[in-house]
Design a protein around this motif. Structure first.
Motif, PDB file in Angstrom:
ATOM      1  N   HIS A 133       0.936  -1.213   0.002  1.00 14.37           N
ATOM      2  CA  HIS A 133       0.050   0.011   0.072  1.00 14.37           C
ATOM      3  C   HIS A 133       0.960   1.272   0.131  1.00 14.37           C
ATOM      4  O   HIS A 133       1.851   1.350   0.701  1.00 14.37           O
ATOM      5  N   GLU A 134       0.248   2.383  -0.588  1.00 14.99           N
ATOM      6  CA  GLU A 134       1.260   3.552  -0.615  1.00 14.99           C
ATOM      7  C   GLU A 134       1.072   4.282   0.627  1.00 14.99           C
ATOM      8  O   GLU A 134       0.290   4.011   1.599  1.00 14.99           O
ATOM      9  N   VAL A 135       2.373   4.850   0.980  1.00 16.43           N
ATOM     10  CA  VAL A 135       2.476   5.499   2.173  1.00 16.43           C
ATOM     11  C   VAL A 135       2.780   6.825   2.079  1.00 16.43           C
ATOM     12  O   VAL A 135       3.564   7.229   1.265  1.00 16.43           O
ATOM     13  N   SER A 136       2.210   7.804   3.052  1.00 13.85           N
ATOM     14  CA  SER A 136       2.769   9.257   2.788  1.00 13.85           C
ATOM     15  C   SER A 136       3.872   9.281   3.889  1.00 13.85           C
ATOM     16  O   SER A 136       4.010   8.664   4.700  1.00 13.85           O
ATOM     17  N   LYS A 141       6.276   8.632   9.226  1.00 10.98           N
ATOM     18  CA  LYS A 141       6.668   9.080  10.606  1.00 10.98           C
ATOM     19  C   LYS A 141       6.182   8.377  11.731  1.00 10.98           C
ATOM     20  O   LYS A 141       6.458   7.933  12.769  1.00 10.98           O
ATOM     21  N   LYS A 142       4.622   8.022  11.634  1.00  6.49           N
ATOM     22  CA  LYS A 142       3.984   7.143  12.517  1.00  6.49           C
ATOM     23  C   LYS A 142       4.639   5.464  12.491  1.00  6.49           C
ATOM     24  O   LYS A 142       4.828   5.206  13.657  1.00  6.49           O
ATOM     25  N   PHE A 143       4.998   4.980  11.665  1.00  6.03           N
ATOM     26  CA  PHE A 143       5.723   3.762  11.706  1.00  6.03           C
ATOM     27  C   PHE A 143       6.913   3.982  12.423  1.00  6.03           C
ATOM     28  O   PHE A 143       7.329   2.994  13.155  1.00  6.03           O
ATOM     29  N   PHE A 148      10.419   3.050  17.065  1.00  4.47           N
ATOM     30  CA  PHE A 148      11.362   3.396  17.993  1.00  4.47           C
ATOM     31  C   PHE A 148      11.011   3.174  19.398  1.00  4.47           C
ATOM     32  O   PHE A 148      11.923   2.719  20.302  1.00  4.47           O
ATOM     33  N   PHE A 149       9.651   3.299  19.597  1.00  4.46           N
ATOM     34  CA  PHE A 149       9.280   2.897  20.942  1.00  4.46           C
ATOM     35  C   PHE A 149       9.343   1.310  21.100  1.00  4.46           C
ATOM     36  O   PHE A 149       9.846   1.043  22.320  1.00  4.46           O
ATOM     37  N   GLN A 150       9.311   0.546  20.186  1.00  6.55           N
ATOM     38  CA  GLN A 150       9.489  -0.681  20.412  1.00  6.55           C
ATOM     39  C   GLN A 150      10.768  -1.217  20.706  1.00  6.55           C
ATOM     40  O   GLN A 150      11.037  -2.263  21.256  1.00  6.55           O
ATOM     41  N   ALA A 194      17.093  -2.646   9.540  1.00  8.81           N
ATOM     42  CA  ALA A 194      16.785  -3.080   7.978  1.00  8.81           C
ATOM     43  C   ALA A 194      15.301  -2.201   8.043  1.00  8.81           C
ATOM     44  O   ALA A 194      15.015  -1.491   6.959  1.00  8.81           O
ATOM     45  N   PRO A 195      14.373  -2.272   8.844  1.00 11.83           N
ATOM     46  CA  PRO A 195      13.125  -1.509   8.764  1.00 11.83           C
ATOM     47  C   PRO A 195      13.137  -0.159   8.569  1.00 11.83           C
ATOM     48  O   PRO A 195      12.313   0.421   7.891  1.00 11.83           O
ATOM     49  N   LEU A 196      14.217   0.595   9.170  1.00 12.40           N
ATOM     50  CA  LEU A 196      14.197   1.938   8.916  1.00 12.40           C
ATOM     51  C   LEU A 196      14.755   2.459   7.791  1.00 12.40           C
ATOM     52  O   LEU A 196      14.095   3.228   7.150  1.00 12.40           O
TER      53      LEU A 196
END
Length: 242
Positions: A133-136, A141-143, A148-150, A194-196
């Motif tokens: 899915h497209e992300v803005s 920023k939310k992801f 980071f909290f996790q 990697a996710p970053l």
């Protein structure tokens, strides 16, 4: 089952480390395990060996085409090792090695081009069926904030402390094994980063939980390697004595 305490991460590890599900993890994880072996070989070499670079290019292209989530961990790990080698010996930056890197990159591009063609020319409907899915920028920023909290929950902080302590412990007492074991530390850190990298460069996201599974695999692999190293050195076993 060996998971007497029903620890979720152990269940995730046993479900995703290796089984006969095609193509992942039956094929994709084999590529990843061989990549780690090549990374150890690459790290032990004093130069930039063209043969090893080509092997890395091939295995990373196969990872990218079969399960690209693993590729992002791999590319960060290779980059870290490359910088480490350059830091130790700046003379590695020369015309011969630059050509070796260029040839390896060309091989990677050639092998991944069919996958990239279908990736960028597939229909939107197909992408949605695949979960992409497209992300803005707001979504990114939310992801990233959530991730980071996790990263800094109590359980992970405890793991970080254990790994930091074991890193210096092994480096000081088991110098012969350290160069090989250090690769597993690098792969572990790369799996966290990697996710970053993926979220930062991609305009689409899909099944991000795969990154969590890879982090768990790399974490438990590192625990196992540390345990076996300490066991080998204290019981005088022959494991890793090559």
């Amino acid at each position: 089952t060996v998971n007497f305490f029903e620890i979720a991460e152990i269940n995730t590890f046993s479900a995703n480390f290796y089984n006969l599900r095609f193509p992942r993890p039956l094929i994709a994880n084999l590529f990843f395990f061989y990549f780690i072996y090549l990374l150890i070989e690459f790290n032990l070499e004093t130069s930039l060996n063209l043969k090893t670079l080509i092997k890395l290019a091939v295995i990373m292209s196969l990872s990218f085409s079969s399960f690209y989530f693993l590729f992002f961990t791999e590319v960060i790990a290779v980059f870290v090792i490359f910088l480490t080698k350059i830091k130790k010996d700046i003379s590695l930056i020369n015309k011969k090695n630059s050509l070796s890197l260029f040839y390896s990159f060309c091989i990677f591009v050639i092998l991944t081009s069919p996958f990239l063609y279908f990736l960028f020319n597939g229909s939107e409907a197909y992408s949605e069926r695949m979960g992409a899915h497209e992300v803005s920028l707001v979504d990114k920023k939310k992801f990233l904030l959530h991730y980071f909290f996790q990263l800094f929950n109590v359980k992970l902080l405890g793991i970080y402390i254990v790994f930091i302590f074991s890193y210096f412990f092994i480096k000081k007492l088991y110098k012969k094994d350290f160069l090989k074991i250090n690769i597993f530390y690098i792969v572990f850190i790369s799996s966290i980063l990697a996710p970053l990298l993926f979220i930062g460069i991609s305009n689409k996201v899909s099944f991000l939980y795969h990154f969590n599974n890879i982090v768990i695999i790399c974490t438990i692999l590192l625990f196992l390697i540390i345990f076996l190293t300490i066991l080998k050195n204290n019981l005088n076993l022959s494991f890793f004595n090559n």
